[in-house]
Design an enzyme around this catalytic site. Sequence first.
Site, PDB file in Angstrom:
ATOM      1  N   GLY A   1       0.840  -1.191   0.000  1.00  0.00           N
ATOM      2  CA  GLY A   1       0.000   0.000   0.000  1.00  0.00           C
ATOM      3  C   GLY A   1       0.871   1.234   0.000  1.00  0.00           C
ATOM      4  O   GLY A   1       1.987   1.224  -0.505  1.00  0.00           O
ATOM      5  N   CYS A   2       0.385   2.279   0.596  1.00  0.00           N
ATOM      6  CA  CYS A   2       1.091   3.548   0.661  1.00  0.00           C
ATOM      7  C   CYS A   2       2.475   3.361   1.288  1.00  0.00           C
ATOM      8  O   CYS A   2       2.601   2.766   2.357  1.00  0.00           O
ATOM      9  CB  CYS A   2       0.269   4.531   1.488  1.00  0.00           C
ATOM     10  N   PHE A   3       3.511   3.864   0.632  1.00  0.00           N
ATOM     11  CA  PHE A   3       4.853   3.654   1.183  1.00  0.00           C
ATOM     12  C   PHE A   3       5.093   4.416   2.465  1.00  0.00           C
ATOM     13  O   PHE A   3       5.989   4.074   3.231  1.00  0.00           O
ATOM     14  CB  PHE A   3       5.969   3.871   0.164  1.00  0.00           C
TER      15      PHE A   3
END
Length: 181
Positions: free
Chosen positions: A9-11
């Site tokens: 997902g979002c880093f």
Amino acid sequence: MEQATFGGGCFWCTEAVFQNLNGVQKVVSGYTGGRIANPTYKEVCSGLTGHNEVIQITFDPTVISYEELLEVFWKTHDPTTLNRQGNDSGTQYRSGIYFHNEEQQRLAEAYRHKLTAANAFDQPITTEIVPLPVFYPAENYHQNYYNLNGSQPYCQFVVKSKVDKVKAVFGDKLRPRITAD
């Protein structure tokens, strides 16, 4: 030192999950798996480049093993939602393990098989396990994001819950905190 590359997902979330683990020397947010060289965040967010937001972990395998990193990876995101983590949707948020060698591939596939055989999730696992083609570090303002921007709403409502889960579930794997006397 060795490296591991994961997309969960979002880093910003995945970076914060791994950076305080004992044995992790460095975590760099970046991109992999796309069609153009040196993509920008804006290009990746368009969904048109095919890149995934990932983190690249440099770790000491005598302190924390690749298997332990896999355990943290599998338990801190939803590997069953194709191209989505929570409210973040798009191919850039896909679940992925990007192996650096055959041993990492073997371990990642064995772990996925173990989870599937145990019916660990209600839905099938969609995590891709593929060789790391190339890693592009993200822009500087994405690095160490949670530590530098923890009061921002996204960090408070999304990233913090993942960091809190790591503290609760993997507290024994965290670096010792230095306290002032």
